[in-house]
Enzyme design. Structure first.
Site, PDB file in Angstrom:
ATOM      1  N   ARG A   1      11.358   4.035   3.552  1.00  0.00           N
ATOM      2  CA  ARG A   1      10.967   3.066   4.582  1.00  0.00           C
ATOM      3  C   ARG A   1      12.221   2.292   4.945  1.00  0.00           C
ATOM      4  O   ARG A   1      12.890   1.730   4.063  1.00  0.00           O
ATOM      5  CB  ARG A   1       9.886   2.121   4.069  1.00  0.00           C
TER       6      ARG A   1
ATOM      7  N   LYS B   1      26.730  -3.304  -0.340  1.00  0.00           N
ATOM      8  CA  LYS B   1      28.183  -3.112  -0.446  1.00  0.00           C
ATOM      9  C   LYS B   1      28.740  -2.377   0.770  1.00  0.00           C
ATOM     10  O   LYS B   1      29.928  -2.092   0.828  1.00  0.00           O
ATOM     11  CB  LYS B   1      28.505  -2.308  -1.708  1.00  0.00           C
TER      12      LYS B   1
ATOM     13  N   HIS C   1       5.109   6.183  11.427  1.00  0.00           N
ATOM     14  CA  HIS C   1       4.615   6.057  10.053  1.00  0.00           C
ATOM     15  C   HIS C   1       3.618   7.207   9.866  1.00  0.00           C
ATOM     16  O   HIS C   1       2.398   6.984   9.782  1.00  0.00           O
ATOM     17  CB  HIS C   1       3.946   4.690   9.900  1.00  0.00           C
TER      18      HIS C   1
ATOM     19  N   ARG D   1       0.799  -1.229   0.000  1.00  0.00           N
ATOM     20  CA  ARG D   1       0.000   0.000   0.000  1.00  0.00           C
ATOM     21  C   ARG D   1       0.826   1.271   0.000  1.00  0.00           C
ATOM     22  O   ARG D   1       0.578   2.191  -0.785  1.00  0.00           O
ATOM     23  CB  ARG D   1      -0.887   0.059   1.263  1.00  0.00           C
ATOM     24  N   THR D   2       1.765   1.337   0.913  1.00  0.00           N
ATOM     25  CA  THR D   2       2.462   2.612   1.107  1.00  0.00           C
ATOM     26  C   THR D   2       3.226   3.004  -0.154  1.00  0.00           C
ATOM     27  O   THR D   2       3.097   4.115  -0.659  1.00  0.00           O
ATOM     28  CB  THR D   2       3.403   2.528   2.321  1.00  0.00           C
TER      29      THR D   2
HETATM   30  C1  NCD Z   1       1.807  -0.904   8.284  1.00  0.00           C
HETATM   31  C2  NCD Z   1       3.308  -0.712   8.382  1.00  0.00           C
HETATM   32  O1  NCD Z   1       4.066  -1.038   7.464  1.00  0.00           O
HETATM   33  O2  NCD Z   1       3.695  -0.194   9.426  1.00  0.00           O
HETATM   34  N1  NCD Z   1       1.352  -1.077   6.997  1.00  0.00           N
HETATM   35  C3  NCD Z   1       1.106   0.016   6.198  1.00  0.00           C
HETATM   36  O3  NCD Z   1       1.978   0.796   5.913  1.00  0.00           O
HETATM   37  N2  NCD Z   1      -0.145   0.209   5.768  1.00  0.00           N
HETATM   38  C4  NCD Z   1       1.266  -1.885   9.238  1.00  0.00           C
HETATM   39  C5  NCD Z   1       1.839  -3.280   9.292  1.00  0.00           C
HETATM   40  O4  NCD Z   1       2.761  -3.635   8.568  1.00  0.00           O
HETATM   41  O5  NCD Z   1       1.320  -4.055  10.092  1.00  0.00           O
END
Ligand code: NCD
Length: 308
Positions: free
Chosen positions: A108, A87, A136, A57-58
């Site tokens: 991320r 590396k 997040h 999703r993100t």
């Molecule tokens: C979440 C995350 O990656 O923190 N997912 C997301 O970004 N929608 C929640 C999760 O991984 O449980």
């Protein structure tokens, strides 16, 4: 809206006026998208999605947001293996290099604090798309936007946050945003091992938020306006055995969902494992797929604000 150069923590948005502006902007994105009349404000702008941890999703919603507004994307979907990190390149060096190619970086990373470190060396906006068990923020903004669109209010809410409150970064980012509004009551529902870290409870106390900590889901659901389920974060556990001992601590099925208030909503940042049974999906209170869609519009509004 005020220009924010980096988006590292949701605390940057803990302001009612700022949030209202963001929600209106996201709402307009949704309407324009439905009418196929989105402004092409990001033409010629380039976003890098630098992902050291898995995502569906993100990353997709950041990329869709960028492209729907006329921008372009460079992506490293598996940067832990596919970038020069293998590396031995430091995160700071990677950021210094990538920031020379693009106008913003959504990152991320598996370490808490990584987005902040990236922001310290980046001449272009850094957007924290999840820093380990830290935060997040853009997910939390999408979550607040969802509550606003579903319930039409953000004051006076009773919210139950359920599951892995220790490792759940979406929850860590959600708390300061909930605390921005008046008369919010938060129930923290988790097994003893997965309780919310002290620093977040202290923050809630400093903002005068009424908090109830419990391991009982049934009680917390009574009278709740929002029940926010979270995945037990398997990847953060030292052993499979420890994970298995708590993985099914809280589950909701159609029968349980039906006991909620008529106007309550069930949320989840997704992906879900066993927390919400698929038979809940048909219940109108199930807001999680709408929540995932809303994240697209929030990210459009944020990117537009940063880059247009
Ligand atoms: C979440 C995350 O990656 O923190 N997912 C997301 O970004 N929608 C929640 C999760 O991984 O449980």
């Amino acid at each position: 809206m005020r220009k924010t150069r980096h988006i590292v923590s949701s605390k940057q948005f803990a302001n009612k006026k700022l949030l209202q502006e963001l929600f209106l902007s996201a709402e307009k994105m949704a309407l324009d998208d439905a009418a196929r009349s989105l402004p092409q404000t990001l033409q010629g702008r380039l976003l890098a999605t630098l992902f050291y941890e898995p995502s569906t999703r993100t990353r997709f919603s950041f990329e869709a947001a960028m492209q729907k507004l006329g921008g372009c994307v460079l992506t490293a979907e598996n940067a832990k293996q596919s970038s020069s990190a293998t590396k031995g390149e430091s995160l700071a060096d990677t950021i210094r290099v990538v920031s020379g190619y693009v106008d913003a970086i959504a990152i991320r990373h598996y370490e808490e604090g990584s987005a902040k470190r990236a922001a310290e060396v980046s001449p272009v906006p850094i957007i924290n798309a999840g820093d380990g068990i830290g935060e997040h923020p853009t997910q939390a903004l999408a979550d607040m936007f969802t509550i606003w669109t579903e319930l039409g209010r953000l004051n006076g809410l009773k919210v139950a946050l359920v599951g892995d409150l220790l490792n759940g970064r979406t929850i860590h980012s959600l708390l300061p945003l909930l605390a921005t509004y008046d008369d919010v009551t938060i129930s923290l529902v988790s097994p003893r091992q997965l309780r919310l870290p002290e620093k977040y409870s202290r923050y809630l106390a400093s903002r005068g938020v009424a908090v109830v900590e419990t391991s009982q889901l049934t009680g917390a659901m009574r009278g709740a306006d929002v029940v926010y389920m979270t995945r037990v974060q398997r990847e953060r556990f030292a052993s499979e055995e420890e994970y298995c001992s708590v993985k099914d601590a809280y589950t909701i099925d159609a029968k349980i969902a039906d006991k909620l208030k008529a106007k309550a909503i069930i949320m989840h940042a997704l992906p879900r494992v066993s927390e919400i049974s698929p038979d809940v999906d048909a219940n109108y209170r199930a807001a999680y797929f709408r929540q995932a869609k809303n994240a697209l519009y929030i990210r459009m509004a944020l990117l537009n604000d940063l880059l247009a």
